[in-house]
Design an enzyme around this catalytic site. Structure first.
Site, short mmCIF file in Angstrom:
data_model
loop_
_atom_site.label_atom_id
_atom_site.label_comp_id
_atom_site.label_asym_id
_atom_site.label_seq_id
_atom_site.Cartn_x
_atom_site.Cartn_y
_atom_site.Cartn_z
N GLU A 141 10.99 -8.20 -2.78
CA GLU A 141 11.46 -6.84 -2.48
C GLU A 141 10.92 -6.53 -1.09
O GLU A 141 9.76 -6.20 -0.92
CB GLU A 141 10.92 -5.88 -3.55
CG GLU A 141 11.77 -4.64 -3.71
CD GLU A 141 11.38 -3.58 -2.71
OE1 GLU A 141 12.00 -3.56 -1.62
OE2 GLU A 141 10.49 -2.77 -3.01
N GLU A 178 13.79 -5.06 -9.60
CA GLU A 178 12.64 -4.51 -10.31
C GLU A 178 13.10 -3.19 -10.88
O GLU A 178 13.39 -2.26 -10.15
CB GLU A 178 11.47 -4.32 -9.35
CG GLU A 178 11.01 -5.62 -8.74
CD GLU A 178 9.62 -5.53 -8.16
OE1 GLU A 178 9.39 -4.64 -7.34
OE2 GLU A 178 8.77 -6.35 -8.55
N CYS A 228 10.43 1.63 1.79
CA CYS A 228 11.38 0.57 2.15
C CYS A 228 12.82 1.07 2.12
O CYS A 228 13.67 0.58 2.86
CB CYS A 228 11.20 -0.64 1.24
SG CYS A 228 11.21 -0.22 -0.51
N PRO A 287 -2.89 -4.03 -2.94
CA PRO A 287 -3.26 -3.87 -1.53
C PRO A 287 -4.75 -3.52 -1.37
O PRO A 287 -5.27 -2.67 -2.09
CB PRO A 287 -2.39 -2.70 -1.07
CG PRO A 287 -2.02 -1.99 -2.32
CD PRO A 287 -1.98 -2.99 -3.41
N GLU A 288 -5.39 -4.20 -0.42
CA GLU A 288 -6.81 -3.94 -0.16
C GLU A 288 -7.02 -2.55 0.43
O GLU A 288 -8.08 -1.96 0.30
CB GLU A 288 -7.37 -5.00 0.81
CG GLU A 288 -7.55 -6.38 0.19
CD GLU A 288 -6.25 -7.07 -0.14
OE1 GLU A 288 -5.23 -6.76 0.52
OE2 GLU A 288 -6.22 -7.91 -1.07
N TRP A 296 0.79 -1.22 0.00
CA TRP A 296 0.00 0.00 0.00
C TRP A 296 0.83 1.28 0.00
O TRP A 296 0.28 2.36 -0.16
CB TRP A 296 -0.91 0.01 1.25
CG TRP A 296 -0.18 -0.42 2.50
CD1 TRP A 296 -0.20 -1.67 3.06
CD2 TRP A 296 0.69 0.37 3.32
NE1 TRP A 296 0.61 -1.71 4.18
CE2 TRP A 296 1.18 -0.46 4.35
CE3 TRP A 296 1.14 1.70 3.28
CZ2 TRP A 296 2.07 -0.02 5.33
CZ3 TRP A 296 2.03 2.13 4.26
CH2 TRP A 296 2.48 1.28 5.26
N ASN A 297 2.15 1.21 0.23
CA ASN A 297 2.88 2.47 0.45
C ASN A 297 3.06 3.29 -0.84
O ASN A 297 3.03 4.51 -0.81
CB ASN A 297 4.21 2.23 1.16
CG ASN A 297 5.14 1.31 0.42
OD1 ASN A 297 4.71 0.52 -0.43
ND2 ASN A 297 6.41 1.38 0.73
N GLY A 329 6.87 -6.29 0.30
CA GLY A 329 6.25 -6.14 1.61
C GLY A 329 7.26 -6.41 2.71
O GLY A 329 8.46 -6.21 2.53
P1 NAD Z 1 2.29 -6.65 6.73
O1 NAD Z 1 3.48 -7.52 6.82
O2 NAD Z 1 1.03 -7.10 7.43
O3 NAD Z 1 1.87 -6.42 5.21
C1 NAD Z 1 2.77 -5.93 4.23
C2 NAD Z 1 2.14 -6.19 2.86
O4 NAD Z 1 2.08 -7.59 2.62
C3 NAD Z 1 0.68 -5.72 2.76
O5 NAD Z 1 0.48 -5.18 1.47
C4 NAD Z 1 -0.15 -6.99 2.96
O6 NAD Z 1 -1.37 -6.94 2.26
C5 NAD Z 1 0.75 -8.04 2.38
N1 NAD Z 1 0.60 -9.34 3.00
C6 NAD Z 1 0.58 -9.62 4.32
N2 NAD Z 1 0.48 -10.94 4.53
C7 NAD Z 1 0.43 -11.52 3.31
C8 NAD Z 1 0.35 -12.87 2.86
N3 NAD Z 1 0.33 -13.91 3.70
N4 NAD Z 1 0.31 -13.09 1.51
C9 NAD Z 1 0.38 -12.07 0.63
N5 NAD Z 1 0.48 -10.78 1.01
C10 NAD Z 1 0.51 -10.51 2.33
O7 NAD Z 1 2.71 -5.24 7.26
P2 NAD Z 1 1.95 -3.86 7.26
O8 NAD Z 1 1.65 -3.50 8.68
O9 NAD Z 1 0.86 -3.77 6.26
O10 NAD Z 1 3.14 -2.97 6.73
C11 NAD Z 1 4.23 -2.67 7.54
C12 NAD Z 1 5.44 -3.51 7.22
O11 NAD Z 1 5.39 -3.95 5.89
C13 NAD Z 1 6.66 -2.64 7.35
O12 NAD Z 1 7.35 -2.99 8.50
C14 NAD Z 1 7.47 -2.88 6.11
O13 NAD Z 1 8.58 -3.68 6.39
C15 NAD Z 1 6.62 -3.70 5.22
N6 NAD Z 1 6.33 -3.07 3.94
C16 NAD Z 1 7.35 -3.01 3.06
C17 NAD Z 1 7.14 -2.42 1.83
C18 NAD Z 1 8.24 -2.34 0.83
O14 NAD Z 1 8.19 -1.47 -0.01
N7 NAD Z 1 9.20 -3.25 0.86
C19 NAD Z 1 5.89 -1.89 1.53
C20 NAD Z 1 4.86 -1.97 2.46
C21 NAD Z 1 5.10 -2.59 3.67
#
Ligand code: NAD
Length: 476
Positions: free
Chosen positions: A248, A456, A282, A175-176, A149-150, A226
């Protein structure tokens, strides 16, 4: 508009069940929409569509794929303002940042479209008389892509563009929390003439969707952006089915300021990079390692810049930092600040939530932060900067490389020799020295160690979506 959020086999439709999730405006905390989410039956249809779409798209010439993608890029550019407004409402970033992101998306499509036409194989001089030996690159197959979502559009566009350029079909689960910009992106590909079944979009319960798609024999490649724990779980699932993956994941970027650096410039850029998208990036810098002799000067300049930041709703004129994307991030920020102060850090500014409406947190600077504080070890993914005094460049490099993360690193010096040391010795997938130079479409974007693998962007981007076939041929 969100009542038919699934794109399956060229048709936008509602899921087969009745489950929904909430979409909130982070600036108010209010629910602005309910997003229907998919069931297993919908995923089965998406899989069948992706299998069918792959057979069409893999046989489409690279020139034609390129032309369709370039049309999609033009449509995204024309619709950039609508896309930006969606991102402000659902993700919270300031409108200027959202416009920047929406206008960068077509560049990723264009880059990959052009690369599709340059996806060369090679001819090997054969040791067997009369034999032709060639290496051909082929699309790996239908792709399952999971984006966060970011950066709602720019995380998704990299994955879809690379897959399409290589000749793959894709089932993307955006992202939802921030669906609307992602739906607009998929519409642009559809309107540009991508055949039915080539781009499919599903929203669902993330773990349910990833578990089912990764296990499906139709899916040949996984791409995820994520957090590290989720990425490791998905990579393990992909490996158990012998499927390729691009990961990533999170980072914990160091920001080194050597004594001979342009301190004012380093402080100014540091404020911009740290608080962009409220730190939910990130590649965001978190650990600021400053050489002792310039520490106070950097700190004063940096803290002054942070205090001057204008925090507010993304649509308010002049806003430089918006709210965090969700209340979980607010709880995490409070925990990091309390923990750092208890460990002996000094709170220079910020440190608290702002008001009760929406998910706002003050831009925060902690100084003299001890290594054992959680913020020095876990990714904050929010507007927190930790300043640390170091005795030397050696110490800064050593401490930078201490963590299991290895995504981005930033460093500042006027010495060519020191810059060369940063380039060679910092353990990160991307090192940016004396400026911000990462994340353009033509440059590789990706990490090492726990931050994941695969690029990417850049010429490397297509490799992850292609297999190599060797053909040895002799005339009959
Ligand atoms: P989170 O780990 O719950 O979710 C991160 C992302 O992964 C979300 O888009 C979520 O929908 C997806 N996700 C979660 N579980 C999944 C699964 N089992 N299968 C497929 N997708 C899944 O964390 P959050 O609270 O939403 O975000 C915060 C953390 O996520 C941060 O600490 C950061 O490290 C990470 N993040 C990283 C990036 C990046 O650009 N690398 C982007 C967004 C979030």
């Amino acid at each position: 508009m969100l009542d038919k959020p699934l794109l399956i086999d060229g048709t936008w439709r509602a899921p087969s069940g009745s489950r929904t999730t909430e979409v909130k405006n982070p600036a108010t905390g209010q629910v602005i929409a309910r997003l229907p989410v998919c069931e297993r039956a919908d995923l089965d249809e998406a899989l069948a569509a992706a299998a069918k779409g792959f057979e069409i798209w893999r046989k489409t010439t690279a020139l034609e794929r390129c032309r369709v993608m370039l049309r999609a890029a033009t449509l995204v550019r024309e619709r950039a303002e609508t896309i930006a407004q969606h991102m402000v409402r659902e993700q919270g970033k300031p409108l200027t940042e959202a416009r920047g992101e929406a206008n960068a998306a077509p560049e990723h499509i264009e880059w990959h479209a052009e690369e599709a036409r340059r996806s060369y194989g090679r001819v090997i001089p054969s040791r067997i008389p009369g034999a032709r030996q060639i290496v051909i690159k082929e699309p790996v197959g239908p792709v399952a892509a999971f984006s966060p979502w970011n950066f709602p559009i720019n995380q998704l566009v990299r994955k879809i563009s690379a897959a399409l350029a290589a000749g793959c079909s894709v089932i993307a689960k955006p992202p939802e929390e921030t669906p609307s910009a992602c739906i607009e992106l998929a519409k642009a590909f559809q309107d540009a003439g991508v055949p039915d079944g080539v781009v499919n979009i599903v929203f669902g319960i993330p773990a349910e969707v990833s578990e089912y798609l990764i296990a499906s024999p139709i899916i040949q490649k996984i791409s995820f952006t994520g957090s590290v724990p989720v990425g490791k779980a998905l990579a393990a699932a992909a490996a158990s089915h012998m499927k390729r993956s691009t990961m990533e994941l999170g980072g914990h970027a160091p920001y080194i300021v050597a004594a001979d650096a342009d301190i004012a410039a380093a402080a100014k850029l540091g404020v911009m990079l740290k608080f962009r998208n409220a730190g939910q990036v990130c590649a965001s810098p978190t650990r600021f390692y400053i050489e002792d002799s310039v520490y106070d000067r950097f700190k004063d300049s940096f803290v002054a810049g942070v205090k001057a930041l204008k925090v507010g709703g993304g649509l308010t004129e002049g806003t430089q930092m918006g709210p965090l994307a969700n209340p979980r991030r607010l709880d995490a920020m409070e925990m990091f600040v309390e923990d750092a102060v208890a460990a002996g850090a000094k709170l220079e500014c910020g440190g608290r939530r702002i008001g009760n409406a929406g998910f706002f947190f003050e831009p925060t600077v902690l100084s003299d932060v001890p290594e054992e504080a959680r913020i020095m070890n876990e990714e904050p993914f929010g507007p927190l900067a930790a300043l640390v005094r170091v005795e030397s460049v050696d110490e800064a490099i050593k401490r930078s490389n201490r963590l299991p993360f290895g995504l981005a690193a930033f460093a500042f010096t006027r010495s060519l020799a020191v810059a060369d040391r940063f380039a060679c010795e910092l353990a990160a997938g991307m090192v940016s020295i004396n400026h911000f130079g990462i994340a353009a479409a033509e440059t590789p974007f990706g990490g090492i160690k726990d931050s994941g693998y695969g690029s990417e962007g850049g010429a490397e981007s297509l490799d992850a979506y292609q297999t190599v076939k060797f053909v040895s041929h002799i005339g009959a």
